[in-house]
Design a protein around this motif. Sequence first.
Motif, PDB file in Angstrom:
ATOM      1  N   TYR A 182      39.302  47.086  38.957  1.00 55.35           N
ATOM      2  CA  TYR A 182      39.135  45.966  39.871  1.00 55.35           C
ATOM      3  C   TYR A 182      37.860  45.243  39.460  1.00 55.35           C
ATOM      4  CZ  TYR A 182      42.672  47.916  43.011  1.00 55.35           C
ATOM      5  OH  TYR A 182      43.843  48.390  43.543  1.00 55.35           O
TER       6      TYR A 182
ATOM      7  N   GLU B  40      35.624  41.538  40.044  1.00 56.99           N
ATOM      8  CA  GLU B  40      35.408  40.239  40.675  1.00 56.99           C
ATOM      9  C   GLU B  40      34.059  39.716  40.194  1.00 56.99           C
ATOM     10  OE1 GLU B  40      34.820  38.176  45.070  1.00 56.99           O
ATOM     11  OE2 GLU B  40      35.842  40.125  44.915  1.00 56.99           O
ATOM     12  N   HIS B  41      34.102  38.617  39.438  1.00 58.73           N
ATOM     13  CA  HIS B  41      32.869  38.058  38.882  1.00 58.73           C
ATOM     14  C   HIS B  41      32.885  36.542  38.997  1.00 58.73           C
ATOM     15  CE1 HIS B  41      29.905  40.745  36.898  1.00 58.73           C
ATOM     16  NE2 HIS B  41      30.830  41.629  37.162  1.00 58.73           N
TER      17      HIS B  41
ATOM     18  N   ILE C 279      41.901  41.229  38.800  1.00 60.44           N
ATOM     19  CA  ILE C 279      40.717  40.422  38.486  1.00 60.44           C
ATOM     20  C   ILE C 279      40.694  39.169  39.357  1.00 60.44           C
ATOM     21  CG2 ILE C 279      41.929  39.366  36.523  1.00 60.44           C
ATOM     22  CD1 ILE C 279      39.143  39.092  35.181  1.00 60.44           C
ATOM     23  N   MET C 280      39.522  38.886  39.927  1.00 61.31           N
ATOM     24  CA  MET C 280      39.353  37.719  40.792  1.00 61.31           C
ATOM     25  C   MET C 280      38.177  36.879  40.313  1.00 61.31           C
ATOM     26  SD  MET C 280      38.656  37.460  44.926  1.00 61.31           S
ATOM     27  CE  MET C 280      40.236  38.198  45.307  1.00 61.31           C
ATOM     28  N   ILE C 281      38.398  35.578  40.231  1.00 57.94           N
ATOM     29  CA  ILE C 281      37.351  34.613  39.903  1.00 57.94           C
ATOM     30  C   ILE C 281      37.443  33.463  40.898  1.00 57.94           C
ATOM     31  CG2 ILE C 281      37.312  35.187  37.435  1.00 57.94           C
ATOM     32  CD1 ILE C 281      38.968  32.597  37.009  1.00 57.94           C
TER      33      ILE C 281
ATOM     34  N   TYR D 122      43.692  36.659  40.464  1.00 56.94           N
ATOM     35  CA  TYR D 122      43.516  35.963  41.733  1.00 56.94           C
ATOM     36  C   TYR D 122      42.452  34.882  41.585  1.00 56.94           C
ATOM     37  CZ  TYR D 122      45.602  40.362  43.324  1.00 56.94           C
ATOM     38  OH  TYR D 122      46.402  41.445  43.471  1.00 56.94           O
TER      39      TYR D 122
ATOM     40  N   TYR E 105      39.976  32.791  43.862  1.00 54.54           N
ATOM     41  CA  TYR E 105      39.411  32.760  45.204  1.00 54.54           C
ATOM     42  C   TYR E 105      39.200  31.323  45.638  1.00 54.54           C
ATOM     43  CZ  TYR E 105      36.266  33.664  49.126  1.00 54.54           C
ATOM     44  OH  TYR E 105      35.684  33.708  50.369  1.00 54.54           O
TER      45      TYR E 105
ATOM     46  N   ALA F 166      33.330  32.334  45.247  1.00 50.74           N
ATOM     47  CA  ALA F 166      33.193  33.787  45.119  1.00 50.74           C
ATOM     48  C   ALA F 166      32.049  34.073  44.151  1.00 50.74           C
ATOM     49  CB  ALA F 166      34.489  34.413  44.621  1.00 50.74           C
TER      50      ALA F 166
ATOM     51  N   THR G 213      30.458  37.066  43.864  1.00 52.67           N
ATOM     52  CA  THR G 213      30.345  38.512  43.657  1.00 52.67           C
ATOM     53  C   THR G 213      30.291  38.871  42.178  1.00 52.67           C
ATOM     54  OG1 THR G 213      31.561  38.868  45.701  1.00 52.67           O
ATOM     55  CG2 THR G 213      31.458  40.714  44.186  1.00 52.67           C
TER      56      THR G 213
END
Length: 244
Positions: free
Chosen positions: A140, A142-143, A167-169, A204, A206, A217, A219
């Motif tokens: 997981y 998120e950056h 992965i979330m950006i 994903y 954000y 995002a 994070t």
Amino acid sequence: YLQRLENHFKWFSFAEGIVKADNRKILIIDGQMAFTGVSNLGDRFLTLDSFHDVMLQLYGPIVREIQQAFIDNWLENSEKKYSEHWYLKNLSSLRQWAHYNALRFNCSLATAALLQTSDTRNDIESGILHLIHKAQKTIYIEHAYFFHPPTLKALTEALQRDVTIHIMIPEKSNVELFNLPNTDNLRQLMETQQAFQRGLVHAYLYSGRQGTWGYMAHTKAISVDELHAIVGSANLTHRSLKSP
């Protein structure tokens, strides 16, 4: 597009870092409790209408390590000469506090380590790459800003080991230059998964909430196999991971 950025905006000088900067977010209270992570001390980070962030509240021996990192940085940049042991006089063992707070919050103790990037240390990059290389099942990540080829390479290798990557950006970055490389990294991961038919990518974007700052995002976090994690202030860029 990246070549045009380099030609016209000198993108790589920004990404690789030519200026020494202090990007740490550290708060230590009485040598017994520490906060560290992503959030800056500003309205866009701490109000209801703010960036999406995460911080860690820490107790136990790790607090002393964080305080030592602060002191080392303070001494390096201070014109006043301090005695080498001036900061030790008010410090005592933190083990009792660690067990007290574990009981207080009804939780078990976890092993924590301090990773730093500075003039003499480069722990964070090697820690992130080591974590990805250890992954056997899930990653997981998120950056906020993702332009670091070694991390992208490590993630593609994880896919070839049948690891599932979540992965979330941010859909829209507060630093506009990152809109292209952020999404391009997602594209490359998806193409790798399709080419090798190994692993799985859940990507994903954000989009956040309504308001001035809620869209972002900010994070910087990664966890592996639900066992290990790295959370901090370092971005996935050469400027954060290579320069001081």
